[in-house]
Write a protein that holds these residues in place. Structure first.
Motif, PDB file in Angstrom:
ATOM      1  N   ALA A 113       0.833  -1.207   0.000  1.00 14.69           N
ATOM      2  CA  ALA A 113       0.000   0.000   0.000  1.00 14.69           C
ATOM      3  C   ALA A 113       0.864   1.252   0.000  1.00 14.69           C
ATOM      4  O   ALA A 113       0.497   2.267  -0.615  1.00 14.69           O
ATOM      5  CB  ALA A 113      -0.915  -0.009   1.221  1.00 14.69           C
ATOM      6  N   THR A 114       1.995   1.205   0.666  1.00 11.57           N
ATOM      7  CA  THR A 114       2.901   2.353   0.707  1.00 11.57           C
ATOM      8  C   THR A 114       3.453   2.646  -0.680  1.00 11.57           C
ATOM      9  O   THR A 114       3.502   3.795  -1.126  1.00 11.57           O
ATOM     10  CB  THR A 114       4.051   2.092   1.698  1.00 11.57           C
ATOM     11  N   ASP A 116       2.048   1.682  -3.473  1.00 12.58           N
ATOM     12  CA  ASP A 116       0.914   1.995  -4.334  1.00 12.58           C
ATOM     13  C   ASP A 116       0.548   3.471  -4.291  1.00 12.58           C
ATOM     14  O   ASP A 116       0.103   4.050  -5.286  1.00 12.58           O
ATOM     15  CB  ASP A 116      -0.286   1.136  -3.928  1.00 12.58           C
ATOM     16  N   LYS A 117       0.729   4.112  -3.141  1.00 12.12           N
ATOM     17  CA  LYS A 117       0.379   5.528  -3.042  1.00 12.12           C
ATOM     18  C   LYS A 117       1.531   6.446  -3.439  1.00 12.12           C
ATOM     19  O   LYS A 117       1.433   7.665  -3.293  1.00 12.12           O
ATOM     20  CB  LYS A 117      -0.105   5.863  -1.634  1.00 12.12           C
ATOM     21  N   ALA A 119       4.731   6.631  -2.280  1.00 10.53           N
ATOM     22  CA  ALA A 119       5.517   7.171  -1.169  1.00 10.53           C
ATOM     23  C   ALA A 119       7.000   7.262  -1.535  1.00 10.53           C
ATOM     24  O   ALA A 119       7.480   6.531  -2.410  1.00 10.53           O
ATOM     25  CB  ALA A 119       5.343   6.293   0.066  1.00 10.53           C
ATOM     26  N   CYS A 124       9.109   3.720   1.845  1.00  7.41           N
ATOM     27  CA  CYS A 124       8.928   2.338   1.382  1.00  7.41           C
ATOM     28  C   CYS A 124       9.858   1.396   2.152  1.00  7.41           C
ATOM     29  O   CYS A 124       9.438   0.311   2.585  1.00  7.41           O
ATOM     30  CB  CYS A 124       9.175   2.235  -0.123  1.00  7.41           C
ATOM     31  N   ARG A 236      -1.372  -2.023  -9.041  1.00  2.00           N
ATOM     32  CA  ARG A 236      -2.800  -1.714  -9.088  1.00  2.00           C
ATOM     33  C   ARG A 236      -3.121  -0.867 -10.317  1.00  2.00           C
ATOM     34  O   ARG A 236      -3.587   0.264 -10.217  1.00  2.00           O
ATOM     35  CB  ARG A 236      -3.213  -0.995  -7.810  1.00  2.00           C
ATOM     36  N   THR A 242      -9.179  -3.470 -10.560  1.00  2.00           N
ATOM     37  CA  THR A 242      -9.591  -2.411  -9.636  1.00  2.00           C
ATOM     38  C   THR A 242     -11.090  -2.135  -9.698  1.00  2.00           C
ATOM     39  O   THR A 242     -11.620  -1.379  -8.890  1.00  2.00           O
ATOM     40  CB  THR A 242      -8.859  -1.091  -9.951  1.00  2.00           C
TER      41      THR A 242
END
Length: 530
Positions: A113-114, A116-117, A119, A124, A236, A242
């Motif tokens: 998730a880190t 994916d956004k 960061a 990371c 993603r 999605t």
């Protein structure tokens, strides 16, 4: 291993995702199980009024180095790895004051998730879990004695067993949990290693791993005798993975494959510039068009091959509106996918219960880097995604006659589609719509003739005086090795050609084009799609 229940007396809980944590911890405490925890997990459990020991009480060491070191200790790993029926292990536990840990509950730092956004690199790195995977692997290895839980959805299964077996777990459950635990750490490490490969711009690392989370168990694969499942990977990319499905029965293997092909193709069209529609059958476009709005784009795409469109997949590059929804309702369709839909459109599609409607939340970037993989006997073929876009190509006119502005517009359109058609590919286009598509033939000449024949069939069905290939342009995904393929397109009525060029017989093909007054453009980029 003997299949006998193992009583749980002590549980260690350390989770980043605290969904369902308090309810689970309260149920464990109610069964008389001692709770041990770490950091924020311990604080959350204590705040709920439950008795919990901090792991530092177990180890005799405080958390240190910003929490990087807290569970990497013999009193933790000894409690997880000790074989309960082994006398030497039991003696070591007694000699060193190691208490058994019978249940481990860990979910990992949110590395995926880190990333994916988007960061920063340092964030990371800090979200790479070390203690968690070490404990998970230890508990899973010793599953004859220890149960390990890596996600909240398994909490209830554990509680059900504990209640049914007087506070004990069965070997069958522990085996299933151990298998999931190793799969989870494998997918986690795969995500990390692939992220590092991107950071280092390494196209071919010495080891390559892929991992994903089960999204759906499918009824069968391409055929009923094949098993299948759908997994989501950390990449993603907007699309079928999605998308939220608003209605209709579950997607099949072929539905997912075809929907992905449709959405990747329609993403080639900038939604701020034009409305576009792609109709897919068996992973190949059977109609593609641009239009002033989605409904007109759909009608133009459908005109290319109404027969093949029956039971197909439709993709739009803009929010599905009522006009487009009504237009699609006129023919049997398996799936519609779009970035979004209006409430009115949703209501219209809702009247057709068997039609699946997927809203992807965005369009994938056709220029984005990424990987595709294909299995072969004993291995994987891995390559970078075909992210070449015709708008970025330096087109060169190879013939005496240059294309007109209208021809050049349609040539770019046709080559955009050729990228998404199985090789050998021929795409005839006119007025920003496909009018004939030849796909997957062993001979490029055959593809040209099949596409022309389908255009003839469409003309008869639409009661046109002549096929729309007359006055069309044509795209080839790879060079013409001989002039015969190009001449078959000319025979069908094409007036301009776009192709990669690069054949040792380019001069022969150019000469034939000049003799017929054909304009030809080279892209320098090939779009094989096997």
């Amino acid at each position: 291993m003997t299949d006998r229940p193992r009583r749980v007396t002590r549980a260690l809980l350390s989770v980043s995702d605290k969904t369902g944590l308090i309810e689970f911890a309260r149920a464990l405490a109610g069964l008389g199980i001692d709770l041990v925890s770490t950091g924020g997990t311990a604080k959350a459990i204590a705040a709920a009024g439950l008795k919990v020991s901090d792991v530092s009480e177990l180890t005799g060491f405080p958390e240190m180095m910003d929490g990087r070191v807290k569970t990497l200790h013999p009193k933790v790993h000894g409690g997880l790895l000790a074989i309960r029926d082994n006398g030497d292990h039991a003696k070591a536990m007694k000699d060193h004051g190691i208490a058994p840990i019978d249940l481990l509950v860990v979910n990992l730092y949110p590395f995926e998730a880190t990333v994916d956004k988007g960061a920063p690199y340092e964030d990371c790195i800090e979200n790479i879990d070390i203690g968690g995977p070490a404990m998970i692997r230890a508990a899973a290895k010793n599953h004859d004695d220890v149960a390990v839980v890596v996600e909240a959805q398994d909490y209830q299964a554990v509680l059900d067993e504990l209640k049914a077996n007087d506070g004990a777990t069965t070997l069958g459950l522990r085996k299933r949990l151990a298998a999931k635990a190793y799969a989870r750490t494998a997918a986690y490490d795969a995500a990390i290693s692939n992220w590092f490969a991107v950071q280092l711009a390494t196209d071919a690392p010495d080891y390559r791993a892929f991992g994903g989370r089960l999204a759906q168990t499918l009824r069968y694969g391409e055929n009923p005798h094949q098993t299948a499942a759908f997994y989501r990977t950390p990449d993603r990319r907007a699309g079928v993975s999605t998308a939220r499905q608003l209605q209709g029965k579950e997607l099949s293997y072929n539905n997912i494959n075809d929907t992905d092909a449709a959405y990747e193709c329609v993403a080639e069209f900038d939604a701020t510039r034009t409305a576009a529609c792609v109709i897919i059958k068996h992973a190949n476009p059977c109609g593609v068009a641009e239009g002033a709005d989605l409904a007109s784009a759909y009608r133009k795409a459908l005109a290319c091959d109404q027969t093949s469109a029956y039971g197909g997949i439709i993709a739009f590059n803009r929010t599905l509106d009522a006009d487009a929804a009504n237009a699609v309702a006129g023919i049997f369709t398996e799936v519609i996918i779009a970035p979004d839909a209006t409430e009115e459109a949703i209501a219209i599609i809702g009247k057709r219960k068997n039609l699946r409607l997927l809203l992807a939340g965005g369009l994938p970037d056709p220029r984005a880097r990424g990987l595709t993989a294909k299995t072969v006997a004993g291995g994987l073929l891995v390559q970078g995604r075909d992210n070449a876009v015709v708008d970025d190509m330096a087109l060169t006119v190879a013939t005496k006659r240059a294309p007109t502005d209208a021809e050049m517009r349609d040539l770019r359109f046709a080559f955009r589609i050729a990228k998404h058609v199985k090789s050998n590919t021929i795409v005839y286009a006119k007025d920003l719509a496909t009018v004939g598509i030849g796909a997957g033939q062993m001979s490029r000449v055959d593809s040209a003739r099949i596409a022309a024949r389908k255009a003839d069939d469409a003309a008869r069905e639409l009661k046109l005086a002549q096929p729309l290939t007359i006055g069309s342009v044509v795209a080839s995904d790879a060079f013409f090795p001989f002039a015969d393929g190009m001449l078959a397109c000319v025979e069908a009525g094409a007036t301009a050609v776009i192709q990669p060029g690069g054949s040792m017989r380019d001069d022969e093909v150019i000469k034939a084009a000049d003799e017929h007054g054909i304009a030809m453009v080279f892209t320098g980029v090939r779009h094989f799609r096997h």
